[in-house]
Design an enzyme around this catalytic site. Sequence first.
Site, PDB file in Angstrom:
ATOM      1  N   SER A   1       7.784  28.336  -1.254  1.00 41.03           N
ATOM      2  CA  SER A   1       7.585  27.419  -0.565  1.00 41.03           C
ATOM      3  C   SER A   1       6.242  26.749  -0.386  1.00 41.03           C
ATOM      4  O   SER A   1       5.033  26.955  -0.066  1.00 41.03           O
ATOM      5  CB  SER A   1       7.727  28.444   0.354  1.00 41.03           C
ATOM      6  OG  SER A   1       7.164  28.504   1.561  1.00 41.03           O
TER       7      SER A   1
ATOM      8  N   TYR B   1       1.123  24.789  -4.030  1.00 44.30           N
ATOM      9  CA  TYR B   1       2.571  25.211  -4.355  1.00 44.30           C
ATOM     10  C   TYR B   1       2.237  24.444  -5.904  1.00 44.30           C
ATOM     11  O   TYR B   1       2.624  24.796  -6.807  1.00 44.30           O
ATOM     12  CB  TYR B   1       4.082  25.052  -3.591  1.00 44.30           C
ATOM     13  CG  TYR B   1       4.577  25.521  -4.668  1.00 44.30           C
ATOM     14  CD1 TYR B   1       5.475  26.844  -5.350  1.00 44.30           C
ATOM     15  CD2 TYR B   1       5.719  24.966  -5.075  1.00 44.30           C
ATOM     16  CE1 TYR B   1       6.383  27.205  -6.128  1.00 44.30           C
ATOM     17  CE2 TYR B   1       7.148  25.223  -5.464  1.00 44.30           C
ATOM     18  CZ  TYR B   1       7.408  26.455  -5.788  1.00 44.30           C
ATOM     19  OH  TYR B   1       8.022  26.978  -6.867  1.00 44.30           O
TER      20      TYR B   1
HETATM   21  P1  NAD Z   1      12.004  34.296  -3.699  1.00 41.33           P
HETATM   22  O1  NAD Z   1      11.030  34.409  -3.370  1.00 41.33           O
HETATM   23  O2  NAD Z   1      13.959  34.774  -3.455  1.00 41.33           O
HETATM   24  O3  NAD Z   1      12.212  35.854  -5.180  1.00 41.33           O
HETATM   25  C1  NAD Z   1      10.283  35.803  -5.725  1.00 41.33           C
HETATM   26  C2  NAD Z   1      10.746  37.471  -5.746  1.00 41.33           C
HETATM   27  O4  NAD Z   1       8.889  37.310  -6.730  1.00 41.33           O
HETATM   28  C3  NAD Z   1      10.642  38.111  -4.777  1.00 41.33           C
HETATM   29  O5  NAD Z   1      11.906  39.612  -5.108  1.00 41.33           O
HETATM   30  C4  NAD Z   1       9.255  38.683  -5.012  1.00 41.33           C
HETATM   31  O6  NAD Z   1       8.869  40.352  -4.086  1.00 41.33           O
HETATM   32  C5  NAD Z   1       8.922  38.598  -6.191  1.00 41.33           C
HETATM   33  N1  NAD Z   1       7.189  38.677  -6.383  1.00 41.33           N
HETATM   34  C6  NAD Z   1       6.315  37.306  -5.158  1.00 41.33           C
HETATM   35  N2  NAD Z   1       5.444  37.518  -5.588  1.00 41.33           N
HETATM   36  C7  NAD Z   1       5.420  38.964  -6.803  1.00 41.33           C
HETATM   37  C8  NAD Z   1       3.938  39.363  -7.471  1.00 41.33           C
HETATM   38  N3  NAD Z   1       2.889  39.116  -6.964  1.00 41.33           N
HETATM   39  N4  NAD Z   1       4.456  40.523  -8.134  1.00 41.33           N
HETATM   40  C9  NAD Z   1       5.905  41.191  -8.422  1.00 41.33           C
HETATM   41  N5  NAD Z   1       6.821  40.312  -8.147  1.00 41.33           N
HETATM   42  C10 NAD Z   1       6.655  39.418  -6.816  1.00 41.33           C
HETATM   43  O7  NAD Z   1      12.345  33.505  -4.850  1.00 41.33           O
HETATM   44  P2  NAD Z   1      12.624  31.907  -5.399  1.00 41.33           P
HETATM   45  O8  NAD Z   1      13.658  31.110  -4.311  1.00 41.33           O
HETATM   46  O9  NAD Z   1      13.958  33.329  -5.765  1.00 41.33           O
HETATM   47  O10 NAD Z   1      12.620  31.713  -6.054  1.00 41.33           O
HETATM   48  C11 NAD Z   1      12.362  32.273  -7.897  1.00 41.33           C
HETATM   49  C12 NAD Z   1      11.337  31.578  -8.561  1.00 41.33           C
HETATM   50  O11 NAD Z   1      12.092  29.865  -8.863  1.00 41.33           O
HETATM   51  C13 NAD Z   1       9.634  30.876  -8.777  1.00 41.33           C
HETATM   52  O12 NAD Z   1       8.819  31.031  -9.054  1.00 41.33           O
HETATM   53  C14 NAD Z   1       9.955  29.646  -7.568  1.00 41.33           C
HETATM   54  O13 NAD Z   1       8.381  29.695  -7.421  1.00 41.33           O
HETATM   55  C15 NAD Z   1      10.684  29.064  -8.292  1.00 41.33           C
HETATM   56  N6  NAD Z   1      11.623  27.907  -7.834  1.00 41.33           N
HETATM   57  C16 NAD Z   1      12.853  28.130  -7.055  1.00 41.33           C
HETATM   58  C17 NAD Z   1      13.675  26.950  -5.990  1.00 41.33           C
HETATM   59  C18 NAD Z   1      14.297  27.431  -5.723  1.00 41.33           C
HETATM   60  O14 NAD Z   1      14.743  26.283  -4.537  1.00 41.33           O
HETATM   61  N7  NAD Z   1      14.637  28.431  -4.775  1.00 41.33           N
HETATM   62  C19 NAD Z   1      13.302  25.710  -6.372  1.00 41.33           C
HETATM   63  C20 NAD Z   1      11.614  25.442  -7.277  1.00 41.33           C
HETATM   64  C21 NAD Z   1      11.037  26.931  -8.329  1.00 41.33           C
END
Ligand code: NAD
Length: 366
Positions: free
Chosen positions: A109, A174
């Site tokens: 985010s 971010y």
């Molecule tokens: P999400 O928030 O659903 O999942 C992230 C997970 O990481 C969660 O389960 C959270 O509890 C865990 N987490 C966070 N901080 C942590 C820590 N310090 N130690 C251990 N676990 C931790 O997000 P998502 O949408 O599944 O995104 C996954 C990845 O993809 C991220 O790196 C995000 O930046 C990247 N991303 C996502 C999108 C999208 O559209 N969803 C787009 C671009 C990049």
Amino acid sequence: MISGVDASPYEILRRELRDRPRTWLVTGVAGFIGSNLLEELLGLGQRVVGLDNFSTGHRANLEDVLAAVAATQHGGTFRLIEGDIRDVKACKKAMRGVDFVLHQAALGSVPRSIDDPATSNEVNVDGFIKVLIAANEAKVKRVVYASSCAVYGDSPMCPLTEDHFGTGLLLSPYAATKLTNEIYADVFQRTYGIQCVGLRYFNVFGPRQDPNGAYAAVIPRWIAKLLNGERCEILGDGETSRDFVHVSNVAQANILAALSERSVGQSPIYNVACGRETSLNELYRMIRLGLVGHLPAIAVNFPIHGPFREGDIRRSSADISRIRQQLQYEPTHSTAQGLGQALEWYVEHSAKGAAKQGEERTAALA
Ligand code: NAD
């Protein structure tokens, strides 16, 4: 049934995995993308270790996956380590005996990072380095990590190729954390020889994406609102576009990136997307159309248009030629097909949630 002749390269790889299971670490396993990776890997009979601190992920996501996989009876094995990627000991424990790392844990985010840049940096950058240190020590075969299209900033190029990086200014902390990940992956590969592949995800959607909270993404937020009979807000005139990619395509990209013989060059980076722009107006109509069979009243639910969000880029879509050519990635779900599948999941789960609440109310009254 797909024959050996016309099976896609990914389908062939899936068969090989079933025949010769590997051990995978998925960080952020309880989150949206992590839990979908878990489902795909367990469905292929793999051994999976998950690391999560449940800061934005949910135990219910893991329960959902384990129930779905148990039903198919092809399940591999799963071991959860509750821990923080900023804790190198937790990373080292999770990394034991692991062949491939799919690193998803991060604070996502853009608005969250603007509200609290220090914590986003601690998790996304310090945490990433700890993952790399532990992966290097454990001599894993490869680390595939989640980067983001945010690294293109306000580039006017559309569609974006990986080489368009640098044609725009970064718009958030971010984006800076994700770019720093790419730099560290490159440095770790050159300095320590650890293989890293970066995946620049565009706007991912699908089952288990969280519809709640101030930082929820547009698709689950709108679905939840429509299912509640509320109106949705479109920021601006609705002609802002994004490349919405279903999470099953993202799972495919991760597994190809981990196993492909071709991605062993100098810390390669790939766009992961559908390669098609969808405007917010179009997206709204697609979601409403997909839900109207369940809730006929939403046929006349029209969105409210609010002001444009500051810093939002007008158009975003990816050129996916590089990942197609080098990793033989081929999206299995178009945005429309993916939406259809995701909507089914949200409808089913909102019905289950309502039934559970009903049971709880009955129990409380008894
Ligand atoms: P999400 O928030 O659903 O999942 C992230 C997970 O990481 C969660 O389960 C959270 O509890 C865990 N987490 C966070 N901080 C942590 C820590 N310090 N130690 C251990 N676990 C931790 O997000 P998502 O949408 O599944 O995104 C996954 C990845 O993809 C991220 O790196 C995000 O930046 C990247 N991303 C996502 C999108 C999208 O559209 N969803 C787009 C671009 C990049």
